[in-house]
Motif scaffolding. Structure first.
Motif, PDB file in Angstrom:
ATOM      1  N   LYS A   1     -99.024  96.488 -87.049  1.00 44.25           N
ATOM      2  CA  LYS A   1     -98.450  95.845 -85.907  1.00 44.25           C
ATOM      3  C   LYS A   1     -96.895  95.996 -85.879  1.00 44.25           C
ATOM      4  O   LYS A   1     -96.261  95.114 -86.955  1.00 44.25           O
ATOM      5  CB  LYS A   1     -99.120  94.293 -85.762  1.00 44.25           C
ATOM      6  CG  LYS A   1     -97.926  93.549 -84.787  1.00 44.25           C
ATOM      7  CD  LYS A   1     -98.050  93.657 -83.480  1.00 44.25           C
ATOM      8  CE  LYS A   1     -96.988  93.153 -82.611  1.00 44.25           C
ATOM      9  NZ  LYS A   1     -96.306  92.005 -82.657  1.00 44.25           N
TER      10      LYS A   1
ATOM     11  N   GLY B   1     -92.058  94.899 -81.151  1.00 44.75           N
ATOM     12  CA  GLY B   1     -91.399  95.689 -79.885  1.00 44.75           C
ATOM     13  C   GLY B   1     -89.936  95.054 -80.188  1.00 44.75           C
ATOM     14  O   GLY B   1     -89.034  95.983 -79.825  1.00 44.75           O
TER      15      GLY B   1
ATOM     16  N   GLY C   1     -95.501  96.176 -79.842  1.00 46.82           N
ATOM     17  CA  GLY C   1     -95.458  95.049 -79.034  1.00 46.82           C
ATOM     18  C   GLY C   1     -94.565  95.560 -77.846  1.00 46.82           C
ATOM     19  O   GLY C   1     -94.179  96.698 -77.589  1.00 46.82           O
ATOM     20  N   GLY C   2     -94.007  94.671 -76.946  1.00 46.62           N
ATOM     21  CA  GLY C   2     -93.400  95.310 -75.779  1.00 46.62           C
ATOM     22  C   GLY C   2     -92.064  94.564 -75.343  1.00 46.62           C
ATOM     23  O   GLY C   2     -91.354  94.647 -74.262  1.00 46.62           O
ATOM     24  N   GLY C   3     -91.670  93.511 -76.523  1.00 47.76           N
ATOM     25  CA  GLY C   3     -90.658  92.436 -76.242  1.00 47.76           C
ATOM     26  C   GLY C   3     -89.227  93.097 -75.887  1.00 47.76           C
ATOM     27  O   GLY C   3     -88.520  92.575 -74.887  1.00 47.76           O
TER      28      GLY C   3
ATOM     29  N   ASP D   1     -97.880  89.628 -67.385  1.00 50.28           N
ATOM     30  CA  ASP D   1     -98.750  90.147 -68.768  1.00 50.28           C
ATOM     31  C   ASP D   1     -98.866  91.512 -68.234  1.00 50.28           C
ATOM     32  O   ASP D   1     -98.836  92.271 -69.288  1.00 50.28           O
ATOM     33  CB  ASP D   1     -99.927  89.296 -68.793  1.00 50.28           C
ATOM     34  CG  ASP D   1     -99.663  88.194 -69.524  1.00 50.28           C
ATOM     35  OD1 ASP D   1     -98.346  87.904 -70.093  1.00 50.28           O
ATOM     36  OD2 ASP D   1    -100.558  87.163 -69.783  1.00 50.28           O
TER      37      ASP D   1
ATOM     38  N   GLY E   1     -95.966  93.284 -69.112  1.00 48.69           N
ATOM     39  CA  GLY E   1     -95.960  93.460 -70.487  1.00 48.69           C
ATOM     40  C   GLY E   1     -96.506  94.374 -71.158  1.00 48.69           C
ATOM     41  O   GLY E   1     -96.251  95.226 -72.243  1.00 48.69           O
TER      42      GLY E   1
ATOM     43  N   THR F   1    -104.568  94.339 -75.557  1.00 52.89           N
ATOM     44  CA  THR F   1    -106.037  94.124 -75.437  1.00 52.89           C
ATOM     45  C   THR F   1    -106.440  94.905 -74.155  1.00 52.89           C
ATOM     46  O   THR F   1    -107.718  94.895 -73.900  1.00 52.89           O
ATOM     47  CB  THR F   1    -106.478  92.793 -75.521  1.00 52.89           C
ATOM     48  OG1 THR F   1    -106.033  92.144 -74.758  1.00 52.89           O
ATOM     49  CG2 THR F   1    -105.959  92.313 -76.913  1.00 52.89           C
TER      50      THR F   1
ATOM     51  N   ASN G   1    -105.879  92.856 -71.611  1.00 50.68           N
ATOM     52  CA  ASN G   1    -106.303  91.665 -70.932  1.00 50.68           C
ATOM     53  C   ASN G   1    -104.820  90.848 -70.763  1.00 50.68           C
ATOM     54  O   ASN G   1    -104.276  90.502 -71.793  1.00 50.68           O
ATOM     55  CB  ASN G   1    -107.149  90.968 -71.534  1.00 50.68           C
ATOM     56  CG  ASN G   1    -108.561  91.477 -71.546  1.00 50.68           C
ATOM     57  OD1 ASN G   1    -109.171  91.959 -70.551  1.00 50.68           O
ATOM     58  ND2 ASN G   1    -108.972  91.999 -72.545  1.00 50.68           N
TER      59      ASN G   1
ATOM     60  N   PHE H   1    -103.243  87.490 -73.490  1.00 54.14           N
ATOM     61  CA  PHE H   1    -103.438  87.957 -74.810  1.00 54.14           C
ATOM     62  C   PHE H   1    -101.863  88.439 -75.510  1.00 54.14           C
ATOM     63  O   PHE H   1    -101.028  88.547 -74.462  1.00 54.14           O
ATOM     64  CB  PHE H   1    -104.382  88.870 -75.161  1.00 54.14           C
ATOM     65  CG  PHE H   1    -105.756  88.248 -75.046  1.00 54.14           C
ATOM     66  CD1 PHE H   1    -106.338  87.605 -76.037  1.00 54.14           C
ATOM     67  CD2 PHE H   1    -106.591  88.402 -73.670  1.00 54.14           C
ATOM     68  CE1 PHE H   1    -107.671  87.170 -75.967  1.00 54.14           C
ATOM     69  CE2 PHE H   1    -107.633  87.802 -73.882  1.00 54.14           C
ATOM     70  CZ  PHE H   1    -108.332  87.027 -74.750  1.00 54.14           C
TER      71      PHE H   1
ATOM     72  N   THR I   1    -100.036  91.061 -78.179  1.00 54.36           N
ATOM     73  CA  THR I   1     -99.951  92.598 -79.147  1.00 54.36           C
ATOM     74  C   THR I   1    -100.522  92.125 -80.481  1.00 54.36           C
ATOM     75  O   THR I   1    -101.369  92.874 -81.301  1.00 54.36           O
ATOM     76  CB  THR I   1     -98.742  93.490 -78.950  1.00 54.36           C
ATOM     77  OG1 THR I   1     -97.713  92.543 -79.684  1.00 54.36           O
ATOM     78  CG2 THR I   1     -98.730  94.053 -77.829  1.00 54.36           C
TER      79      THR I   1
HETATM   80  O1  LIG Z   1    -103.241  92.137 -74.958  1.00 56.67           O
HETATM   81  C1  LIG Z   1    -102.262  92.081 -74.576  1.00 56.67           C
HETATM   82  C2  LIG Z   1    -101.005  92.385 -74.990  1.00 56.67           C
HETATM   83  C3  LIG Z   1     -99.823  91.921 -74.470  1.00 56.67           C
HETATM   84  N1  LIG Z   1     -99.803  91.335 -73.284  1.00 56.67           N
HETATM   85  C4  LIG Z   1     -98.539  91.142 -72.831  1.00 56.67           C
HETATM   86  O2  LIG Z   1     -97.358  91.976 -73.116  1.00 56.67           O
HETATM   87  C5  LIG Z   1     -96.256  91.499 -73.584  1.00 56.67           C
HETATM   88  C6  LIG Z   1     -95.575  92.182 -74.912  1.00 56.67           C
HETATM   89  O3  LIG Z   1     -96.192  91.833 -76.090  1.00 56.67           O
HETATM   90  P1  LIG Z   1     -95.918  90.887 -77.365  1.00 56.67           P
HETATM   91  O4  LIG Z   1     -95.023  89.729 -76.830  1.00 56.67           O
HETATM   92  O5  LIG Z   1     -96.845  90.876 -78.309  1.00 56.67           O
HETATM   93  O6  LIG Z   1     -94.836  92.085 -77.856  1.00 56.67           O
HETATM   94  P2  LIG Z   1     -93.693  91.621 -79.148  1.00 56.67           P
HETATM   95  O7  LIG Z   1     -93.418  90.411 -79.466  1.00 56.67           O
HETATM   96  O8  LIG Z   1     -94.499  92.221 -80.309  1.00 56.67           O
HETATM   97  O9  LIG Z   1     -92.622  92.557 -78.633  1.00 56.67           O
HETATM   98  C7  LIG Z   1     -96.821  89.992 -73.872  1.00 56.67           C
HETATM   99  O10 LIG Z   1     -95.756  89.048 -73.987  1.00 56.67           O
HETATM  100  C8  LIG Z   1     -97.709  89.773 -72.806  1.00 56.67           C
HETATM  101  O11 LIG Z   1     -97.066  89.385 -71.505  1.00 56.67           O
HETATM  102  C9  LIG Z   1    -100.844  91.019 -72.601  1.00 56.67           C
HETATM  103  O12 LIG Z   1    -100.567  90.658 -71.618  1.00 56.67           O
HETATM  104  N2  LIG Z   1    -101.860  91.251 -73.158  1.00 56.67           N
END
Ligand SMILES: O=c1ccn([C@@H]2O[C@H](COP(=O)(O)OP(=O)(O)O)[C@@H](O)[C@H]2O)c(=O)[nH]1
Ligand SMILES: Nc1ncnc2c1ncn2[C@@H]1O[C@H](COP(=O)(O)OP(=O)(O)O)[C@@H](O)[C@H]1O
Length: 236
Positions: free
Chosen positions: A10, A13, A51-53, A72, A75, A133, A135, A138, A140
């Motif tokens: 993992k 992002g 991730g997508g942050g 979401d 995201g 996922t 959905n 949730f 990443t």
């Molecule tokens: O199964 C998932 C995975 C991601 N997200 C959305 O995608 C965003 C980005 O993912 P995450 O925050 O986990 O990324 P990271 O913190 O690793 O950059 C999340 O904040 C959620 O809004 C979601 O809705 N469902």
């Protein structure tokens, strides 16, 4: 010899930004890809959830007051962009990667089909799971736990901004100390926030260990894969 035959990695992002304010920092993504290449060359089968942050937080201002599920989905789309960038960088570095998306956008990436993912892994290709996922509500991290369990990974490796799990959030408490290892139960009891609760519960139920380590430390991924003392192991 690597300590693991198959891993689920993992990648944060947000870490892809490097020193930039948002987006994908070129030098950072190339460095990450080269580290992954090293472990692939060791004979380890690698699946990645990113991730997508880095993108999502750049547009998050516009999502204020927005319906949570809609935000979401934005995201999740951000993780698709990161996945494409990661796969393309892998291609440039001479690796073979396949992106599989949890939401269908078939003109852009192939859909996630478990047997196909398993086949790619057996062929030594890197599989990147995009759109989390699939959905809302949730993260990443949960996608990493879920896909890790589905593909029979021996461990989930969380490459993040901190170099392990601490007694308290190290960004807020300078006195916090790092665990070399900790059990799921202890991490839950102490409410240590390094993986979200859903991801944590899933890994615990499936007896899938997690290793938390720094995405910024050169060579850390290889050390983890070789079973050396690096980061924090969360175990049953
Ligand atoms: O199964 C998932 C995975 C991601 N997200 C959305 O995608 C965003 C980005 O993912 P995450 O925050 O986990 O990324 P990271 O913190 O690793 O950059 C999340 O904040 C959620 O809004 C979601 O809705 N469902
Ligand atoms: N006990 C803890 N040990 C380590 N990090 C913690 C702890 N509590 C909170 N954190 C915070 O969790 C963050 C990493 O988790 P997360 O936000 O999921 O990152 P990402 O998904 O981008 O990898 C760190 O930046 C750290 O500040």
């Amino acid at each position: 010899m690597p300590a693991y035959k198959r891993i689920l990695l993992k990648l944060s992002g947000e870490a892809l930004m490097g020193d930039d304010a948002y987006g994908i920092n070129r030098a950072t993504i190339v460095r990450m890809v080269r580290e992954i290449q090293e472990v692939v060359q060791l004979g380890c089968e690698v699946a990645v959830v990113i991730g997508g942050g880095n993108i999502f937080r750049g547009v998050a201002g516009g999502s204020v007051g927005m319906d949570r599920a809609t935000a979401d989905y934005m995201g999740m789309l951000a993780t698709v962009m990161n996945s494409l960038a990661l796969a393309d960088t892998m291609r440039q570095e001479g690796m073979t990667a396949r992106v599989m998306s949890a939401i269908s956008i078939e003109q852009v990436v192939e859909p996630y089909v478990r047997p196909k993912a398993l086949q790619y892994l057996e062929e030594g290709k890197v599989v990147i799971f995009a759109a989390g996922t699939g959905n809302p509500f949730f993260t990443t991290d949960t996608a990493a736990a879920l896909r890790g369990a589905e593909i029979g990974a021996q461990i989930v490796l969380k490459a993040t901004k901190v170099d392990g799990v601490y007694t308290a959030d190290p960004k807020k408490d300078p006195e916090a100390t790092r665990y070399t290892q900790i059990s799921f139960d202890e991490a839950i009891t102490k409410n240590l926030q390094v993986l979200d609760a859903t991801a944590f519960a899933l890994c615990r139920d499936q007896k899938l260990p997690i290793k938390v380590f720094s995405i910024f430390k050169a060579g850390a991924l290889k050390r983890v894969v070789m079973g050396e003392d690096e980061g924090t192991l969360v175990h049953v």
